[in-house]
Scaffold this motif. Structure first.
Motif, PDB file in Angstrom:
ATOM      1  N   THR A   1       0.828  -1.311  -0.002  1.00 22.56           N
ATOM      2  CA  THR A   1       0.087  -0.073  -0.081  1.00 22.56           C
ATOM      3  C   THR A   1       0.829   1.214   0.067  1.00 22.56           C
ATOM      4  O   THR A   1       0.706   2.197  -0.652  1.00 22.56           O
ATOM      5  CB  THR A   1      -0.925   0.024   1.286  1.00 22.56           C
ATOM      6  N   ALA A   2       1.906   1.263   0.850  1.00 23.69           N
ATOM      7  CA  ALA A   2       2.824   2.407   1.050  1.00 23.69           C
ATOM      8  C   ALA A   2       3.639   2.848  -0.546  1.00 23.69           C
ATOM      9  O   ALA A   2       3.679   3.730  -1.071  1.00 23.69           O
ATOM     10  CB  ALA A   2       3.949   2.232   1.984  1.00 23.69           C
ATOM     11  N   ASP A   3       3.804   1.461  -0.980  1.00 20.31           N
ATOM     12  CA  ASP A   3       4.467   1.677  -2.633  1.00 20.31           C
ATOM     13  C   ASP A   3       3.602   2.237  -3.507  1.00 20.31           C
ATOM     14  O   ASP A   3       4.159   3.064  -4.424  1.00 20.31           O
ATOM     15  CB  ASP A   3       5.211   0.317  -2.809  1.00 20.31           C
ATOM     16  N   GLN A   4       2.311   1.742  -3.409  1.00 16.24           N
ATOM     17  CA  GLN A   4       1.481   2.392  -4.484  1.00 16.24           C
ATOM     18  C   GLN A   4       1.225   3.848  -4.166  1.00 16.24           C
ATOM     19  O   GLN A   4       1.117   4.478  -5.036  1.00 16.24           O
ATOM     20  CB  GLN A   4      -0.014   1.663  -4.321  1.00 16.24           C
ATOM     21  N   LEU A   5       1.187   4.266  -3.035  1.00 13.30           N
ATOM     22  CA  LEU A   5       1.012   5.583  -2.759  1.00 13.30           C
ATOM     23  C   LEU A   5       2.189   6.408  -3.079  1.00 13.30           C
ATOM     24  O   LEU A   5       2.051   7.371  -3.750  1.00 13.30           O
ATOM     25  CB  LEU A   5       0.860   5.980  -1.221  1.00 13.30           C
ATOM     26  N   LEU A   6       3.452   5.803  -2.931  1.00 13.68           N
ATOM     27  CA  LEU A   6       4.691   6.454  -3.355  1.00 13.68           C
ATOM     28  C   LEU A   6       4.803   6.700  -4.872  1.00 13.68           C
ATOM     29  O   LEU A   6       5.282   7.631  -5.592  1.00 13.68           O
ATOM     30  CB  LEU A   6       5.681   5.930  -2.739  1.00 13.68           C
ATOM     31  N   GLU A   7       4.384   5.481  -5.537  1.00 12.00           N
ATOM     32  CA  GLU A   7       4.194   5.458  -6.855  1.00 12.00           C
ATOM     33  C   GLU A   7       3.260   6.630  -7.403  1.00 12.00           C
ATOM     34  O   GLU A   7       3.788   6.976  -8.610  1.00 12.00           O
ATOM     35  CB  GLU A   7       3.674   4.097  -7.468  1.00 12.00           C
ATOM     36  N   GLU A   8       2.222   6.958  -6.905  1.00 11.76           N
ATOM     37  CA  GLU A   8       1.298   7.790  -7.291  1.00 11.76           C
ATOM     38  C   GLU A   8       1.827   9.244  -6.820  1.00 11.76           C
ATOM     39  O   GLU A   8       1.238  10.216  -7.152  1.00 11.76           O
ATOM     40  CB  GLU A   8      -0.159   7.808  -6.746  1.00 11.76           C
ATOM     41  N   GLY A   9       2.912   9.316  -6.342  1.00 15.11           N
ATOM     42  CA  GLY A   9       3.684  10.669  -5.629  1.00 15.11           C
ATOM     43  C   GLY A   9       3.145  11.006  -4.542  1.00 15.11           C
ATOM     44  O   GLY A   9       3.009  12.163  -4.065  1.00 15.11           O
ATOM     45  N   ASP A  10       2.187  10.171  -3.755  1.00 14.65           N
ATOM     46  CA  ASP A  10       1.757  10.737  -2.494  1.00 14.65           C
ATOM     47  C   ASP A  10       2.491  10.395  -1.479  1.00 14.65           C
ATOM     48  O   ASP A  10       2.880   9.062  -1.278  1.00 14.65           O
ATOM     49  CB  ASP A  10       0.359   9.941  -2.426  1.00 14.65           C
ATOM     50  N   PHE A  11       2.864  11.176  -0.508  1.00 11.92           N
ATOM     51  CA  PHE A  11       3.879  11.132   0.398  1.00 11.92           C
ATOM     52  C   PHE A  11       3.447  10.647   1.725  1.00 11.92           C
ATOM     53  O   PHE A  11       4.176  10.507   2.756  1.00 11.92           O
ATOM     54  CB  PHE A  11       4.809  12.270   0.584  1.00 11.92           C
ATOM     55  N   SER A  12       1.891  10.721   1.867  1.00  8.60           N
ATOM     56  CA  SER A  12       1.366  10.445   3.191  1.00  8.60           C
ATOM     57  C   SER A  12       1.244   8.761   3.354  1.00  8.60           C
ATOM     58  O   SER A  12       0.137   8.252   3.470  1.00  8.60           O
ATOM     59  CB  SER A  12      -0.229  10.931   3.037  1.00  8.60           C
ATOM     60  N   VAL A  13       2.295   8.392   3.554  1.00  7.94           N
ATOM     61  CA  VAL A  13       2.354   6.800   3.733  1.00  7.94           C
ATOM     62  C   VAL A  13       2.880   6.404   5.107  1.00  7.94           C
ATOM     63  O   VAL A  13       2.685   5.275   5.671  1.00  7.94           O
ATOM     64  CB  VAL A  13       3.666   6.165   3.041  1.00  7.94           C
ATOM     65  N   GLY A  14       2.627   7.490   6.195  1.00  8.24           N
ATOM     66  CA  GLY A  14       2.907   7.286   7.695  1.00  8.24           C
ATOM     67  C   GLY A  14       2.005   6.397   8.120  1.00  8.24           C
ATOM     68  O   GLY A  14       2.454   5.072   8.813  1.00  8.24           O
ATOM     69  N   PRO A  15       0.815   6.435   8.086  1.00 12.30           N
ATOM     70  CA  PRO A  15      -0.244   5.304   8.615  1.00 12.30           C
ATOM     71  C   PRO A  15       0.107   3.876   7.925  1.00 12.30           C
ATOM     72  O   PRO A  15       0.067   2.937   8.788  1.00 12.30           O
ATOM     73  CB  PRO A  15      -1.672   5.765   8.185  1.00 12.30           C
ATOM     74  N   ALA A  16       0.189   3.703   6.761  1.00 11.45           N
ATOM     75  CA  ALA A  16       0.418   2.452   6.330  1.00 11.45           C
ATOM     76  C   ALA A  16       1.919   1.828   6.918  1.00 11.45           C
ATOM     77  O   ALA A  16       2.002   0.679   7.245  1.00 11.45           O
ATOM     78  CB  ALA A  16       0.730   2.390   4.763  1.00 11.45           C
ATOM     79  N   LEU A  17       2.832   2.986   6.893  1.00  8.32           N
ATOM     80  CA  LEU A  17       4.152   2.169   7.320  1.00  8.32           C
ATOM     81  C   LEU A  17       4.105   2.081   9.046  1.00  8.32           C
ATOM     82  O   LEU A  17       4.656   1.119   9.377  1.00  8.32           O
ATOM     83  CB  LEU A  17       5.286   3.495   7.440  1.00  8.32           C
ATOM     84  N   THR A  18       3.159   2.954   9.682  1.00  6.51           N
ATOM     85  CA  THR A  18       3.009   2.571  11.191  1.00  6.51           C
ATOM     86  C   THR A  18       2.264   1.086  11.377  1.00  6.51           C
ATOM     87  O   THR A  18       2.764   0.133  12.356  1.00  6.51           O
ATOM     88  CB  THR A  18       2.059   3.621  11.812  1.00  6.51           C
ATOM     89  N   SER A  19       1.332   0.857  10.502  1.00  4.91           N
ATOM     90  CA  SER A  19       0.773  -0.644  10.548  1.00  4.91           C
ATOM     91  C   SER A  19       1.401  -1.661  10.243  1.00  4.91           C
ATOM     92  O   SER A  19       1.733  -2.629  10.617  1.00  4.91           O
ATOM     93  CB  SER A  19      -0.441  -0.448   9.507  1.00  4.91           C
ATOM     94  N   ALA A  20       2.385  -1.571   9.123  1.00  6.03           N
ATOM     95  CA  ALA A  20       3.419  -2.508   8.652  1.00  6.03           C
ATOM     96  C   ALA A  20       4.369  -2.491   9.683  1.00  6.03           C
ATOM     97  O   ALA A  20       4.586  -3.803  10.062  1.00  6.03           O
ATOM     98  CB  ALA A  20       4.124  -1.932   7.488  1.00  6.03           C
ATOM     99  N   ARG A  21       4.947  -1.619  10.374  1.00  2.59           N
ATOM    100  CA  ARG A  21       5.956  -1.865  11.556  1.00  2.59           C
ATOM    101  C   ARG A  21       5.491  -2.670  12.709  1.00  2.59           C
ATOM    102  O   ARG A  21       5.868  -3.424  13.134  1.00  2.59           O
ATOM    103  CB  ARG A  21       6.311  -0.417  11.921  1.00  2.59           C
ATOM    104  N   GLN A  22       4.171  -2.251  12.995  1.00  9.15           N
ATOM    105  CA  GLN A  22       3.531  -2.880  14.003  1.00  9.15           C
ATOM    106  C   GLN A  22       3.144  -4.501  13.763  1.00  9.15           C
ATOM    107  O   GLN A  22       3.703  -5.325  14.561  1.00  9.15           O
ATOM    108  CB  GLN A  22       1.884  -2.330  14.342  1.00  9.15           C
ATOM    109  N   ASP A  23       2.709  -4.793  12.646  1.00  5.71           N
ATOM    110  CA  ASP A  23       2.862  -6.009  12.010  1.00  5.71           C
ATOM    111  C   ASP A  23       4.035  -6.850  12.145  1.00  5.71           C
ATOM    112  O   ASP A  23       4.356  -7.928  12.668  1.00  5.71           O
ATOM    113  CB  ASP A  23       1.953  -6.405  10.747  1.00  5.71           C
ATOM    114  N   ILE A  24       5.079  -6.207  11.480  1.00  6.10           N
ATOM    115  CA  ILE A  24       6.378  -6.818  11.355  1.00  6.10           C
ATOM    116  C   ILE A  24       7.159  -6.970  12.822  1.00  6.10           C
ATOM    117  O   ILE A  24       7.693  -7.762  12.948  1.00  6.10           O
ATOM    118  CB  ILE A  24       7.235  -5.852  10.455  1.00  6.10           C
ATOM    119  N   SER A  25       6.555  -6.015  13.784  1.00  4.20           N
ATOM    120  CA  SER A  25       7.492  -6.129  15.076  1.00  4.20           C
ATOM    121  C   SER A  25       6.937  -7.206  15.698  1.00  4.20           C
ATOM    122  O   SER A  25       7.734  -8.080  16.430  1.00  4.20           O
ATOM    123  CB  SER A  25       7.260  -4.694  15.787  1.00  4.20           C
ATOM    124  N   GLU A  26       5.503  -7.597  15.600  1.00  2.00           N
ATOM    125  CA  GLU A  26       4.927  -8.555  16.329  1.00  2.00           C
ATOM    126  C   GLU A  26       5.570 -10.118  15.657  1.00  2.00           C
ATOM    127  O   GLU A  26       5.640 -10.864  16.247  1.00  2.00           O
ATOM    128  CB  GLU A  26       3.399  -8.742  16.108  1.00  2.00           C
TER     129      GLU A  26
END
Length: 192
Positions: A99-124
């Motif tokens: 999801t974060a990559d798709q946002l970046l591909e579109e030029g959207d830098f609002s990837v914070g929430p997607a990265l926070t969720s990814a970090r939480q899952d990956i940390s678990e």
């Protein structure tokens, strides 16, 4: 016996040797038979006690092995449950990274929430891998988490190329960790 020998025997208080009677012989034979029977009974009792002791030891050993088997089965079930949870957390974290990559591909830098969720899952997933001693999996997941931190720095600098490169590398590492987590048996707890 001579008279002299007889008188000497009587003088010393001894009686001349007489042949045992039939009753004495029978009584001696019975006494001997009773002693032999008692000895056999004692031997059988000792053997019986030894058998009972061995049976008790065997029973205790069997109970110990059953308890060990139960403990190992419970541990295997717990490890399998952790493995399944880790696989799910890795899959979910990866999806958030897509999801974060798709946002970046579109030029959207609002990837914070997607990265926070990814970090939480990956940390678990990391906690699960660390708990089961999965070395290579832990290393790959830690590296992916570090890349997400660098990714955020690149996003802050508005460097889409480097951000997506970090994201792609982190995705590859997560995929490798996922593959290692798919393996069940045949892998030791140290090398996973």
């Amino acid at each position: 016996m001579s008279l002299l020998a007889l008188s000497l025997t009587l003088f010393l208080g001894q009686t001349p040797a007489q042949a045992p009677t039939l009753e004495e012989l029978e009584r001696t034979a019975r006494e001997l038979e009773v002693k032999q029977l008692r000895a056999q009974i004692e031997l059988l009792q000792a053997e019986s006690e030894a058998q009972q002791s061995q049976q008790q030891q065997d029973q205790e050993r069997l109970q110990s092995l059953e308890q060990q088997d139960t403990t190992e089965s419970a541990r295997a079930q717990a490890l399998e449950q952790l493995r399944q949870q880790r696989l799910e957390r890795l899959r979910s974290g990866y999806q958030w990274m897509v999801t974060a990559d798709q946002l970046l591909e579109e030029g959207d830098f609002s990837v914070g929430p997607a990265l926070t969720s990814a970090r939480q899952d990956i940390s678990e997933a990391l906690a699960s891998a660390a708990e089961t001693g999965r070395g290579d999996t832990v290393r790959l997941i830690e590296s992916a988490l570090n890349r997400l931190t660098r990714l955020e720095e690149n996003v802050e600098q508005r460097d889409i190329y480097r951000a997506r490169l970090e994201l792609q590398t982190a995705g590859f590492e997560l995929h490798q960790a996922w593959r290692l987590s798919l393996q069940r048996s045949g892998a030791t707890l140290v090398n996973q």
